[in-house]
Design an enzyme around this catalytic site. Structure first.
Site, short mmCIF file in Angstrom:
data_model
loop_
_atom_site.label_atom_id
_atom_site.label_comp_id
_atom_site.label_asym_id
_atom_site.label_seq_id
_atom_site.Cartn_x
_atom_site.Cartn_y
_atom_site.Cartn_z
N SER A 1 0.79 -1.23 0.00
CA SER A 1 0.00 0.00 0.00
C SER A 1 0.82 1.28 0.00
O SER A 1 0.25 2.37 -0.08
CB SER A 1 -0.97 0.01 1.19
OG SER A 1 -2.01 -0.92 0.98
N LYS B 1 0.03 3.72 -2.68
CA LYS B 1 -1.06 4.70 -2.60
C LYS B 1 -0.54 6.13 -2.43
O LYS B 1 -1.23 7.08 -2.80
CB LYS B 1 -2.01 4.31 -1.46
CG LYS B 1 -2.76 3.00 -1.78
CD LYS B 1 -3.43 2.39 -0.57
CE LYS B 1 -4.06 1.06 -0.97
NZ LYS B 1 -4.53 0.28 0.18
N GLU C 1 -4.70 -3.07 -6.93
CA GLU C 1 -4.88 -3.91 -5.74
C GLU C 1 -5.68 -5.16 -6.09
O GLU C 1 -5.36 -6.26 -5.62
CB GLU C 1 -5.59 -3.12 -4.64
CG GLU C 1 -4.77 -2.01 -4.03
CD GLU C 1 -3.71 -2.52 -3.07
OE1 GLU C 1 -3.61 -3.75 -2.88
OE2 GLU C 1 -2.96 -1.70 -2.51
N SER D 1 -5.82 3.43 4.00
CA SER D 1 -5.29 2.40 3.10
C SER D 1 -6.38 1.55 2.46
O SER D 1 -6.22 0.33 2.28
CB SER D 1 -4.29 1.51 3.86
OG SER D 1 -3.28 1.05 3.00
#
Length: 303
Positions: free
Chosen positions: A60, A63, A159, A123
């Site tokens: 993550s 991101k 993802e 997240s």
């Protein structure tokens, strides 16, 4: 195997042996894992790196990179932080981490700013992929990285794609020093305008995930604007990735970019978190002091 580099910008070659080398390497060796760490004082360019010869799955942490690409488009006028985006129930994948889906299982209307906040601070995987879709997918982010002159970060998959094929997590990767280069460019205002830069900084400073990682052992007067990344459980225990990257503001106002990546650890998540926290504590409370002493010694030797 771990390689440690310890230097001051580009002014001289790094010393072969130092107290900092041994401290950083000892922390890295304390885990049954591959550990990469890079830290840089943003005002002077002093750096220390361990395991930077390898690439690590970002999870993550991607991101943060995605948020920069989204806000770049806000700066260009192609998007607006207050624009409303409708999310349908069928867009909210169930078998993934998604705080927004937990709060709004039927979907709803959300501002772009709120989707950015949920993606970075909490997240959320669903909002991450929705943002990818809005800007043209991972390939758009990779194109931005090239434009910004950042090498060593690879963004290839969403993802959802990674959750369908866990092997793909190793493709979305970064070297610690490459992530620090991106953090530096962000901090210096080379990517975003002041307004959007401030928006992302405040979001990262309020990150709710990983309080026991970079922030875990630091006094409260240290500000940490960061983004975490967490991997999948390995067969027999352990985790594929445990990461935290960000900018730490010291009480004296100095800023330090720090990226810690842990790959394929046979130790527990909590053990990985303790190492990340220990590295951050050493960097903030001991490394600048030890480096100042080293520079004073070198200066005296050259007189």
């Amino acid at each position: 195997m771990f390689f440690c580099v310890f230097s001051q910008g580009a002014t001289s070659s790094p010393p072969a042996v130092s107290a900092a080398d041994s401290s950083a390497v000892q922390l890295a060796h304390s885990l049954k894992a591959r550990v990469g760490m890079a830290a840089e004082m943003l005002d002077t360019g002093e750096t220390v790196m361990v395991g930077d010869e390898a690439a690590y799955p970002m999870q993550s942490v991607v991101k943060f990179v995605l948020a920069l690409s989204v806000l770049k488009r806000v700066d260009q006028g192609a998007m607006n932080l207050e624009q409303i985006i409708r999310i349908r129930q069928e867009q909210l994948v169930k078998d993934t981490w998604s705080p927004l889906r937990e709060r709004f299982p039927q979907g709803g209307d959300f501002s772009l700013k709120e989707l950015l906040r949920v993606t970075v601070q909490e997240s959320d995987n669903n909002t991450c992929d929705l943002l990818f879709g809005l800007i043209g997918g991972p390939q758009a982010v990779q194109k931005d990285l090239k434009e910004w002159g950042i090498d060593g970060i690879n963004v290839r998959f969403t993802e959802e794609e990674i959750h369908r094929n866990h092997d793909l997590q190793y493709v979305n990767s970064s070297r610690p020093s490459a992530m620090n280069s991106l953090l530096r460019a962000f901090d210096e205002g080379k990517i975003l305008k002041k307004g959007t830069q401030s928006v992302l900084w405040n979001i990262m400073a309020g990150c709710s995930t990983g309080p026991e990682r970079l922030k875990g052992q630091l006094p409260r007067d240290y500000v940490v604007a960061h983004k975490t990344g967490s991997g999948f459980t390995l067969p027999g225990g352990g985790v594929t990735a445990r990461n935290d990257v960000g900018i730490i503001v010291l009480p004296n106002g100095r800023k330090m970019a720090v990226s810690v990546f842990i790959r394929d650890s046979k130790d527990s998540e909590s053990a990985c978190d303790r190492v990340i926290a220990s590295m951050a504590r050493w960097l903030c409370l001991e490394w600048p002091v030890s480096y100042t002493h080293l520079r004073a010694h070198e200066t005296a030797a050259n007189l």
